[in-house]
Structure formats: structure tokens, C-alpha cells
Design an enzyme around this catalytic site. Structure first.
Site, PDB file in Angstrom:
ATOM      1  N   VAL A  96      75.487 -32.774 -17.483  1.00  0.00           N
ATOM      2  CA  VAL A  96      76.738 -32.013 -17.503  1.00  0.00           C
ATOM      3  C   VAL A  96      77.064 -31.413 -16.135  1.00  0.00           C
ATOM      4  O   VAL A  96      76.184 -31.167 -15.318  1.00  0.00           O
ATOM      5  CB  VAL A  96      76.711 -30.898 -18.587  1.00  0.00           C
ATOM      6  CG1 VAL A  96      76.714 -31.507 -19.973  1.00  0.00           C
ATOM      7  CG2 VAL A  96      75.515 -29.971 -18.407  1.00  0.00           C
ATOM      8  N   ASP A 146      76.240 -28.857 -10.908  1.00  0.00           N
ATOM      9  CA  ASP A 146      76.706 -29.897  -9.977  1.00  0.00           C
ATOM     10  C   ASP A 146      76.144 -31.281 -10.285  1.00  0.00           C
ATOM     11  O   ASP A 146      75.181 -31.434 -11.030  1.00  0.00           O
ATOM     12  CB  ASP A 146      76.262 -29.542  -8.564  1.00  0.00           C
ATOM     13  CG  ASP A 146      74.758 -29.749  -8.383  1.00  0.00           C
ATOM     14  OD1 ASP A 146      73.992 -29.242  -9.212  1.00  0.00           O
ATOM     15  OD2 ASP A 146      74.365 -30.436  -7.419  1.00  0.00           O
ATOM     16  N   ASP A 185      66.455 -27.508 -18.869  1.00  0.00           N
ATOM     17  CA  ASP A 185      66.355 -28.936 -19.128  1.00  0.00           C
ATOM     18  C   ASP A 185      64.898 -29.257 -19.459  1.00  0.00           C
ATOM     19  O   ASP A 185      64.467 -29.090 -20.600  1.00  0.00           O
ATOM     20  CB  ASP A 185      66.862 -29.652 -17.872  1.00  0.00           C
ATOM     21  CG  ASP A 185      66.994 -31.139 -18.018  1.00  0.00           C
ATOM     22  OD1 ASP A 185      67.291 -31.598 -19.121  1.00  0.00           O
ATOM     23  OD2 ASP A 185      66.791 -31.859 -17.031  1.00  0.00           O
TER      24      ASP A 185
HETATM   25  P1  IMP Z   1      64.458 -27.873 -15.406  1.00  0.00           P
HETATM   26  O1  IMP Z   1      63.402 -27.354 -14.492  1.00  0.00           O
HETATM   27  O2  IMP Z   1      64.273 -29.324 -15.714  1.00  0.00           O
HETATM   28  O3  IMP Z   1      64.631 -27.071 -16.664  1.00  0.00           O
HETATM   29  O4  IMP Z   1      65.774 -27.913 -14.568  1.00  0.00           O
HETATM   30  C1  IMP Z   1      66.665 -26.958 -14.554  1.00  0.00           C
HETATM   31  C2  IMP Z   1      67.619 -27.130 -13.385  1.00  0.00           C
HETATM   32  O5  IMP Z   1      68.030 -28.496 -13.188  1.00  0.00           O
HETATM   33  C3  IMP Z   1      68.859 -26.384 -13.732  1.00  0.00           C
HETATM   34  O6  IMP Z   1      68.778 -25.055 -13.301  1.00  0.00           O
HETATM   35  C4  IMP Z   1      69.938 -27.190 -13.062  1.00  0.00           C
HETATM   36  O7  IMP Z   1      70.140 -26.728 -11.755  1.00  0.00           O
HETATM   37  C5  IMP Z   1      69.425 -28.603 -13.049  1.00  0.00           C
HETATM   38  N1  IMP Z   1      69.970 -29.381 -14.198  1.00  0.00           N
HETATM   39  C6  IMP Z   1      69.360 -29.708 -15.359  1.00  0.00           C
HETATM   40  N2  IMP Z   1      70.171 -30.403 -16.170  1.00  0.00           N
HETATM   41  C7  IMP Z   1      71.343 -30.522 -15.517  1.00  0.00           C
HETATM   42  C8  IMP Z   1      72.610 -31.115 -15.858  1.00  0.00           C
HETATM   43  O8  IMP Z   1      72.844 -31.696 -16.935  1.00  0.00           O
HETATM   44  N3  IMP Z   1      73.585 -31.003 -14.916  1.00  0.00           N
HETATM   45  C9  IMP Z   1      73.410 -30.379 -13.717  1.00  0.00           C
HETATM   46  N4  IMP Z   1      72.243 -29.802 -13.368  1.00  0.00           N
HETATM   47  C10 IMP Z   1      71.219 -29.870 -14.253  1.00  0.00           C
END
Ligand code: IMP
Ligand code: MG
Length: 186
Positions: free
Chosen positions: A164, A170, A114
Site C-alpha cells: 500500500v 511510499d 508488516d
Molecule cells: P516490518 O519491519 O516488516 O514490520 O516493516 C515495517 C516498515 O516497512 C513500515 O514501517 C513501512 O515503512 C514499510 N512497509 C511495510 N509494508 C509496506 C507497504 O505495504 N507499503 C509501504 N511501506 C511498507
């Protein structure tokens, strides 16, 4: 009375599943292909699949069974955020690997990228432990949300900026057991 509450809870649960974005069949096909590609490019080399809990546990279990060559698995827990659907921007390793990774070709198996913060931190940390090589495979990618410069080596599905759920992902710990990926909505 208790029954009515249960029915209402179930209705509320289902009403948040807005629409299916990626079906079970589409996931199965993509995972099969990714497993074969890993088998082809790493054949004969020591592979360690490292999954980031909890979100990636379903993808990990399907992907490891789609890899036709020997591989080991390891787990770590990196918490980034989401009590609801917004980021706190803090990444914390709450459970680490229990093996020395210096004799392995490490493949990090992630559910979704994300903002990119979680994986950037995890990758930087694992690189310091001198694996033979380090690659990242993610089931989902939301490139439009990126806050740090990070790209996975393999991404199975690129999705727009929707929150999502399902297939391990989750919302407040619910919906991980859906067999497909769906958009979550009020
Ligand atoms: P990042 O550090 O922002 O890239 O976050 C990644 C983590 O956030 C992922 O491994 C997920 O556990 C959670 N995450 C990010 N987007 C979503 C989503 O749309 N649905 C559920 N969990 C998400
Ligand atoms: Mg995750």
C-alpha cells in the site's frame, strides 16, 4: 519533447494507484477516535509520542492534533527495507531520539506493521531506557505477513497482504503525499 516526457511520467505515476483501500474520511474518523481514546486514558500524565520516520510522519501529525491533552513528540528513523516492494530483513536505527524517555509514558506511532521486525527491535531498544510505560499504535496492520511475534496495542485498520501507498507510505520514496491509502500495482 520535455512536455511529453512529463505527461508520460504523470500517467505512469497514476497508473500504479490501483484502487483506494481507505479513504481520507475513514482515516480522519479513525484518527479522531484514537486521539480521544489516548486523551481519555493518559489524561494528566506525561506523554511522549515517538514516531518512526519517514512513513509515520503524516499519521503522527494528524494523531497528535487529535489528542486533546498535553503531549510531546519525538522522532527516530528506523530503516527496514523497501527499495522496491520487498524486504531485506535488516533493521537499522539511522536517527535516534534526543530526549531521555524515563519520565514519559511513551506511545510509539507507526505507519504499518508488516513482518513486525522493525517495531520489535525498536520496542526492545526503548524498553531498555525504562519509560514509565510503552505502547504502540499503528495506522495499518498486515497480520498475515508477520515473521516475528509482535502485536500493536492499538491498530486502526487491518489490511490484507497488499503493498500500500499514501498517507505517508511510499514506494521507492514516491506517493507519500496521497491523502488516502491505496493499493499499489503494476
Ligand atoms: P516490518 O519491519 O516488516 O514490520 O516493516 C515495517 C516498515 O516497512 C513500515 O514501517 C513501512 O515503512 C514499510 N512497509 C511495510 N509494508 C509496506 C507497504 O505495504 N507499503 C509501504 N511501506 C511498507
Ligand atoms: Mg515505517
Amino acid at each position: 519533447m520535455e512536455n511529453l516526457q512529463a505527461v508520460q511520467n504523470l500517467e505512469a505515476f497514476h497508473s500504479k494507484i490501483k484502487r483506494v483501500l481507505i479513504t481520507e474520511e475513514e482515516i480522519r474518523e479513525a484518527v479522531k477516535k484514537a486521539g480521544k481514546e489516548i486523551g481519555d486514558s493518559y489524561d494528566g500524565r506525561p506523554i511522549l509520542l515517538v514516531s518512526i520516520l519517514k512513513g509515520a510522519f503524516v499519521f503522527m501529525s494528524d494523531l497528535c492534533r487529535a489528542i486533546p491533552v498535553p503531549c510531546e513528540v519525538g522522532f527516530m528513523c528506523a530503516k527496514s527495507y523497501y527499495s522496491g516492494t520487498t524486504s531485506s530483513g535488516v533493521v537499522k536505527i539511522t536517527m535516534d531520539l534526543d530526549q531521555d524517555i524515563s519520565n514519559y509514558h511513551v506511545i510509539i506511532v507507526e505507519d504499518i506493521i508488516d513482518t513486525g521486525r522493525t517495531l520489535k527491535d525498536v520496542v526492545d531498544m526503548l524498553k531498555l531506557r525504562n519509560p514509565l510505560s510503552l505502547k504502540v499504535i499503528t495506522l495499518l496492520d498486515k497480520p498475515s505477513r508477520r515473521l516475528v511475534d509482535f502485536k500493536a496495542d492499538v491498530s486502526l485498520f487491518t489490511i490484507p497482504d497488499h503493498f500500500v501507498i499514501g498517507y505517508g507510505l511510499d514506494c521507492a520514496e514516491m506517493y507519500r503525499n496521497l491523502p488516502y491509502i491505496a493499493e499499489y500495482g503494476e
